[in-house]
Write an enzyme that holds these catalytic residues in place. Sequence first.
Site, PDB file in Angstrom:
ATOM      1  NE  ARG A   1      -3.310   2.946   0.935  1.00 55.33           N
ATOM      2  CZ  ARG A   1      -4.120   3.589   0.122  1.00 55.33           C
ATOM      3  NH1 ARG A   1      -4.452   3.059  -1.039  1.00 55.33           N
ATOM      4  NH2 ARG A   1      -4.625   4.760   0.439  1.00 55.33           N
TER       5      ARG A   1
ATOM      6  CB  SER B   1       0.122  10.646   0.472  1.00 49.46           C
ATOM      7  OG  SER B   1       0.513  10.195  -0.801  1.00 49.46           O
TER       8      SER B   1
ATOM      9  CB  CYS C   1      -9.712  12.858   3.701  1.00 48.76           C
ATOM     10  SG  CYS C   1      -8.748  12.723   5.230  1.00 48.76           S
TER      11      CYS C   1
ATOM     12  NE  ARG D   1      -4.984  15.428  -5.145  1.00 44.51           N
ATOM     13  CZ  ARG D   1      -6.041  16.043  -4.611  1.00 44.51           C
ATOM     14  NH1 ARG D   1      -6.703  15.481  -3.614  1.00 44.51           N
ATOM     15  NH2 ARG D   1      -6.445  17.211  -5.075  1.00 44.51           N
TER      16      ARG D   1
ATOM     17  CB  THR E   1     -10.433  17.600  -3.592  1.00 46.74           C
ATOM     18  OG1 THR E   1      -9.093  17.466  -3.128  1.00 46.74           O
ATOM     19  CG2 THR E   1     -10.741  16.458  -4.554  1.00 46.74           C
TER      20      THR E   1
ATOM     21  CG  ASP F   1      -1.540  13.281  -7.367  1.00 40.96           C
ATOM     22  OD1 ASP F   1      -0.560  13.560  -6.657  1.00 40.96           O
ATOM     23  OD2 ASP F   1      -2.175  12.215  -7.262  1.00 40.96           O
TER      24      ASP F   1
ATOM     25  NE  ARG G   1      -0.585  11.505  -4.425  1.00 36.65           N
ATOM     26  CZ  ARG G   1      -1.663  10.787  -4.135  1.00 36.65           C
ATOM     27  NH1 ARG G   1      -1.720  10.142  -2.983  1.00 36.65           N
ATOM     28  NH2 ARG G   1      -2.664  10.707  -4.996  1.00 36.65           N
TER      29      ARG G   1
ATOM     30  CB  THR H   1      -4.113   1.649  -4.905  1.00 35.62           C
ATOM     31  OG1 THR H   1      -4.400   3.030  -5.130  1.00 35.62           O
ATOM     32  CG2 THR H   1      -3.902   0.971  -6.258  1.00 35.62           C
TER      33      THR H   1
ATOM     34  CE  LYS I   1      -1.852   6.335  -3.870  1.00 33.04           C
ATOM     35  NZ  LYS I   1      -2.273   5.906  -2.508  1.00 33.04           N
TER      36      LYS I   1
END
Length: 393
Positions: free
Chosen positions: A243, A246, A259, A293, A313, A325, A327, A348, A353
């Site tokens: 997994r 973040s 969230c 993110r 968001t 995003d 990340r 996920t 990802k």
Amino acid sequence: MTPIDPAALDPSVWTATCLAQVERAVAELRRGGVVALLEGDKAALVLAAETVEQPALATLLTASAAGKKGEVRLVLTAERAQALQKRGLGPLPANAPDQDYRLLAVAGTLAAEAVRQLADPTVAAFDAQALGVTLASDISPAFCQGSIELTKAARLLPAAILVLVPRAGLDHWVDPAFRLEARDLSHWRRNAAANLRRVSSARVPLEGAEDAEIIAFRPHDGGKEHLAIVIGKLDTNQPVLTRLHSECFTGDLLGSLRCDCGEQLRGAISAIAQSKPNGTGSGVLLYLAQEGRGIGLVNKLRAYRLQDAGADTLDANLQLGFGADERLYQPAAEMLRQLGVGAVQLLTNNPDKVTGLVQCGINVTERVPHVFPSNDHNERYLSTKAIRFGHMF
């Protein structure tokens, strides 16, 4: 998702001096100071828009008056510029098809408060058109992109004031400790993210997974550590249940209902531990220092304010000037490699990802769903994830 340039991950192009210079510049920007980017015989003085105060801005105005053109520029991301257009500033077309920033000419009389208004959508309402800014194109992409990269590295809003000065006269404006070559910033974040070293570990029994070890990995730039929570004994000859999580201060620690992060964190630990019929499952949860993110906690709180005003968001991130995003997946891939893991079953709902890990060289053999019920506070958030981010619930 942008393909990864292998050259960006080559540690041979980086030195301790380069890393130290970037870190000093980042710290100086966070405290409201001026740094310098260098390119050939030119230099650009850089001041973060978020932290600008009148004395520092006055210094840049003086430097501008001493230069040939006597002009001040404000660089914003394309996302922030588009948000400003909706508030009456513009039009602000790109000068090139792939340009991811906008350069604005600002009046020498522009106050620090007005600069912050242009950078921060959470400040009080203002008349963007009355500020008198216009589109410009007279500063090189290396300076513009480098200053944006620096503000993001500093976890500030991605906007900066720029003033061109001759490199030969730089001693009058900026200490040598706060100068760096603009070219050193082109791949800085990706390079720092991909170069991690294991610094500490300990057995930490967890609720739902008593056989657990936490391993800390520190990036070479000295930034915030990423953590690997290894549950049970990993069999790296098989795909490892994994997994990527973040960090979320509000959800993980405070139990925020905005969230589903806290539920995802604790649910993943339990799911990994129970992944075999006898309850002796194994796997790894990577706890990544990429809050909000990738925009950081302070900017996530700003995004929450924008959501309270009606944005979802994704749009909140864009209004702040960030991508949807921010990340990076290099840290996760490098941590897995150092743990001896080359193939994973990824726990996920987010297809990005899967793509991100594959691009970084990790074989994702299966996506394992990871779904929790919504509540009255996060229903819209989860709906946005599904509709606009493509999460598979």
